[in-house]
Design an enzyme around this catalytic site. Structure first.
Site, PDB file in Angstrom:
ATOM      1  N   HIS A 175       0.855  -1.187   0.000  1.00  0.00           N
ATOM      2  CA  HIS A 175       0.000   0.000   0.000  1.00  0.00           C
ATOM      3  C   HIS A 175       0.894   1.240   0.000  1.00  0.00           C
ATOM      4  O   HIS A 175       1.646   1.468   0.949  1.00  0.00           O
ATOM      5  CB  HIS A 175      -0.883  -0.027   1.250  1.00  0.00           C
ATOM      6  CG  HIS A 175      -1.816   1.130   1.409  1.00  0.00           C
ATOM      7  ND1 HIS A 175      -3.083   1.169   0.864  1.00  0.00           N
ATOM      8  CD2 HIS A 175      -1.686   2.305   2.086  1.00  0.00           C
ATOM      9  CE1 HIS A 175      -3.682   2.298   1.187  1.00  0.00           C
ATOM     10  NE2 HIS A 175      -2.858   3.007   1.929  1.00  0.00           N
ATOM     11  N   ASP A 233       1.266   5.163   0.110  1.00  0.00           N
ATOM     12  CA  ASP A 233       0.560   6.379   0.522  1.00  0.00           C
ATOM     13  C   ASP A 233       1.189   7.601  -0.119  1.00  0.00           C
ATOM     14  O   ASP A 233       2.262   8.044   0.290  1.00  0.00           O
ATOM     15  CB  ASP A 233       0.593   6.519   2.043  1.00  0.00           C
ATOM     16  CG  ASP A 233      -0.275   5.487   2.713  1.00  0.00           C
ATOM     17  OD1 ASP A 233       0.262   4.675   3.503  1.00  0.00           O
ATOM     18  OD2 ASP A 233      -1.486   5.470   2.421  1.00  0.00           O
ATOM     19  N   MET A 279     -11.384   5.104   5.292  1.00  0.00           N
ATOM     20  CA  MET A 279     -10.322   5.580   6.177  1.00  0.00           C
ATOM     21  C   MET A 279     -10.788   5.447   7.621  1.00  0.00           C
ATOM     22  O   MET A 279     -11.871   5.922   7.984  1.00  0.00           O
ATOM     23  CB  MET A 279      -9.982   7.043   5.882  1.00  0.00           C
ATOM     24  CG  MET A 279      -9.277   7.255   4.561  1.00  0.00           C
ATOM     25  SD  MET A 279      -7.743   6.324   4.397  1.00  0.00           S
ATOM     26  CE  MET A 279      -6.782   6.932   5.788  1.00  0.00           C
ATOM     27  N   GLY A 292      -3.138  11.299   6.444  1.00  0.00           N
ATOM     28  CA  GLY A 292      -1.988  12.193   6.515  1.00  0.00           C
ATOM     29  C   GLY A 292      -0.831  11.656   7.318  1.00  0.00           C
ATOM     30  O   GLY A 292       0.322  12.027   7.066  1.00  0.00           O
ATOM     31  N   PHE A 293      -1.110  10.739   8.259  1.00  0.00           N
ATOM     32  CA  PHE A 293      -0.022  10.242   9.111  1.00  0.00           C
ATOM     33  C   PHE A 293      -0.258   8.799   9.524  1.00  0.00           C
ATOM     34  O   PHE A 293      -1.410   8.374   9.690  1.00  0.00           O
ATOM     35  CB  PHE A 293       0.082  11.114  10.366  1.00  0.00           C
ATOM     36  CG  PHE A 293       0.329  12.571  10.066  1.00  0.00           C
ATOM     37  CD1 PHE A 293      -0.738  13.446   9.930  1.00  0.00           C
ATOM     38  CD2 PHE A 293       1.609  13.032   9.863  1.00  0.00           C
ATOM     39  CE1 PHE A 293      -0.526  14.777   9.610  1.00  0.00           C
ATOM     40  CE2 PHE A 293       1.845  14.360   9.540  1.00  0.00           C
ATOM     41  CZ  PHE A 293       0.769  15.245   9.405  1.00  0.00           C
ATOM     42  N   GLY A 294       0.836   8.068   9.734  1.00  0.00           N
ATOM     43  CA  GLY A 294       0.730   6.735  10.306  1.00  0.00           C
ATOM     44  C   GLY A 294       0.695   6.857  11.820  1.00  0.00           C
ATOM     45  O   GLY A 294       0.850   7.950  12.363  1.00  0.00           O
ATOM     46  N   GLY A 295       0.449   5.738  12.519  1.00  0.00           N
ATOM     47  CA  GLY A 295       0.540   5.717  13.973  1.00  0.00           C
ATOM     48  C   GLY A 295      -0.621   6.386  14.709  1.00  0.00           C
ATOM     49  O   GLY A 295      -0.508   6.676  15.900  1.00  0.00           O
ATOM     50  N   GLY A 312      -5.770   2.646   8.554  1.00  0.00           N
ATOM     51  CA  GLY A 312      -5.511   3.557   9.653  1.00  0.00           C
ATOM     52  C   GLY A 312      -5.778   2.921  10.996  1.00  0.00           C
ATOM     53  O   GLY A 312      -6.895   2.532  11.315  1.00  0.00           O
ATOM     54  N   GLY A 313      -4.688   2.729  11.783  1.00  0.00           N
ATOM     55  CA  GLY A 313      -4.842   2.179  13.121  1.00  0.00           C
ATOM     56  C   GLY A 313      -5.193   0.699  13.147  1.00  0.00           C
ATOM     57  O   GLY A 313      -5.697   0.195  14.153  1.00  0.00           O
ATOM     58  N   GLY A 372       0.450  -0.126   8.877  1.00  0.00           N
ATOM     59  CA  GLY A 372       1.786   0.475   8.861  1.00  0.00           C
ATOM     60  C   GLY A 372       2.522   0.127  10.139  1.00  0.00           C
ATOM     61  O   GLY A 372       3.378  -0.777  10.165  1.00  0.00           O
ATOM     62  N   SER A 373       2.161   0.795  11.242  1.00  0.00           N
ATOM     63  CA  SER A 373       2.837   0.591  12.533  1.00  0.00           C
ATOM     64  C   SER A 373       2.813  -0.865  12.961  1.00  0.00           C
ATOM     65  O   SER A 373       3.812  -1.388  13.462  1.00  0.00           O
ATOM     66  CB  SER A 373       2.155   1.445  13.610  1.00  0.00           C
ATOM     67  OG  SER A 373       1.924   2.738  13.124  1.00  0.00           O
TER      68      SER A 373
HETATM   69  C1  DX5 Z   1      -2.636   7.486   6.538  1.00  0.00           C
HETATM   70  C2  DX5 Z   1      -2.321   6.389   5.549  1.00  0.00           C
HETATM   71  C3  DX5 Z   1      -2.206   5.021   6.179  1.00  0.00           C
HETATM   72  C4  DX5 Z   1      -1.174   4.914   7.296  1.00  0.00           C
HETATM   73  C5  DX5 Z   1      -1.399   3.645   8.064  1.00  0.00           C
HETATM   74  O1  DX5 Z   1      -3.088   8.606   5.875  1.00  0.00           O
HETATM   75  O2  DX5 Z   1      -3.301   6.357   4.522  1.00  0.00           O
HETATM   76  O3  DX5 Z   1      -1.968   4.062   5.161  1.00  0.00           O
HETATM   77  O4  DX5 Z   1       0.101   4.963   6.788  1.00  0.00           O
HETATM   78  O5  DX5 Z   1      -0.497   3.584   9.131  1.00  0.00           O
HETATM   79  P1  DX5 Z   1      -0.921   2.957  10.542  1.00  0.00           P
HETATM   80  O6  DX5 Z   1      -1.263   1.507  10.266  1.00  0.00           O
HETATM   81  O7  DX5 Z   1       0.293   3.131  11.384  1.00  0.00           O
HETATM   82  O8  DX5 Z   1      -2.116   3.711  11.038  1.00  0.00           O
HETATM   83 ZN    ZN Z   2      -3.165   4.692   3.068  1.00  0.00          ZN
END
Ligand code: DX5
Ligand code: ZN
Length: 245
Positions: A54, A56, A158, A163-166, A194-195, A215-216
């Protein structure tokens, strides 16, 4: 039924166009990888049997963060056979569509909040033989995308503000996944992003998701193989449970 549209074939695999996917699909979100050592990261993911990457893509405008563009994806494309899913968190995806097609993306997902009338763009993605995806942010109702679902091979819900991981998983979005499952009737891959982690993936699977972006929960773990297989096991929905996909 247009040839190439996803369809559930049996309880544990999906066909979408020329692609066939044993489900559930755990999709590592490359946003959280070690950019200083991407070649090894790709090799580790391949060894961990990650079948779906995936990507981003963030433009610092549609979302308050900047990540990478098509040229990075293009550079990694020859290094792995994994399926490439581009999550375009950009304000003008049409402008860059050719770049992502040329980069070898197998699925391209745009946001309804960026493209309020997505029909033509979704059809262009499909016409290029790729999976056409449409994403909705946590506060965006399903009704906003309902008119376009028949142009979608993939619908991305979503579960964090993009915008961010974690970030922390927003469980309220699961009701939208249940609605989408009713509306799509197995004719689209349902993805969540996400999460996603060991304590959130099962409820997402019960709601009807097929693809779980993480991600995390993968890149913060020392062993990608056990991280991925643990998530896969937790995403298995017992057939007789009310959720069953
Ligand atoms: C956030 C991204 C996600 C994010 C997921 O905007 O679309 O793909 O990187 O990361 P985690 O799993 O750490 O929430
Ligand atoms: Zn994503």
């Amino acid at each position: 039924m247009v040839d190439g549209e996803p369809k559930i074939v049996g309880s544990d695999s999906l066909m979408a166009g020329r692609f066939s996917f044993p489900t559930p699909i755990i999709a590592p979100s490359i946003l959280k990888c070690d950019y200083g050592d991407m070649r090894s990261e790709v090799e580790r993911l391949d060894r961990a049997n990650a079948r779906w990457f995936h990507w981003d893509v963030m433009d610092g405008h549609f979302v308050p963060n900047l990540s990478y563009g098509a040229m990075v994806i293009k550079a990694i494309r020859p290094k792995t056979k994994a399926f490439f899913d581009a999550h375009l968190m950009i304000s003008d995806p049409e402008k860059y569509l050719k770049d992502f097609l040329d980069a070898g993306c197998d699925a391209i997902t745009i946001h309804i909040e960026a493209v309020p009338q997505p029909t033509q763009l979704l059809q262009k993605i499909r016409a290029a033989g790729r999976l056409a995806g449409l994403a909705i942010n946590p506060k965006t109702p399903v009704s906003r995308i309902e008119p376009y679902l028949n142009n979608c091979d993939l619908v991305l819900t979503m579960s964090v503000e993009p915008g961010f991981g974690g970030q922390k998983f927003i469980p309220d979005v699961l009701e939208k996944v249940r609605q989408l499952k009713e509306l799509t009737k197995g004719q689209a891959l349902l993805s969540i992003d996400g999460g996603i982690a060991a304590d959130t993936i099962s409820v997402a699977a019960q709601a009807g998701c097929h693809v779980f972006v993480a991600g995390s929960a993968i890149f913060d773990e020392p062993d990608y193989t056990s991280a991925l297989s643990k998530l896969e096991q937790l995403a298995e929905v017992p057939i007789n449970s009310c959720g069953g996909n």
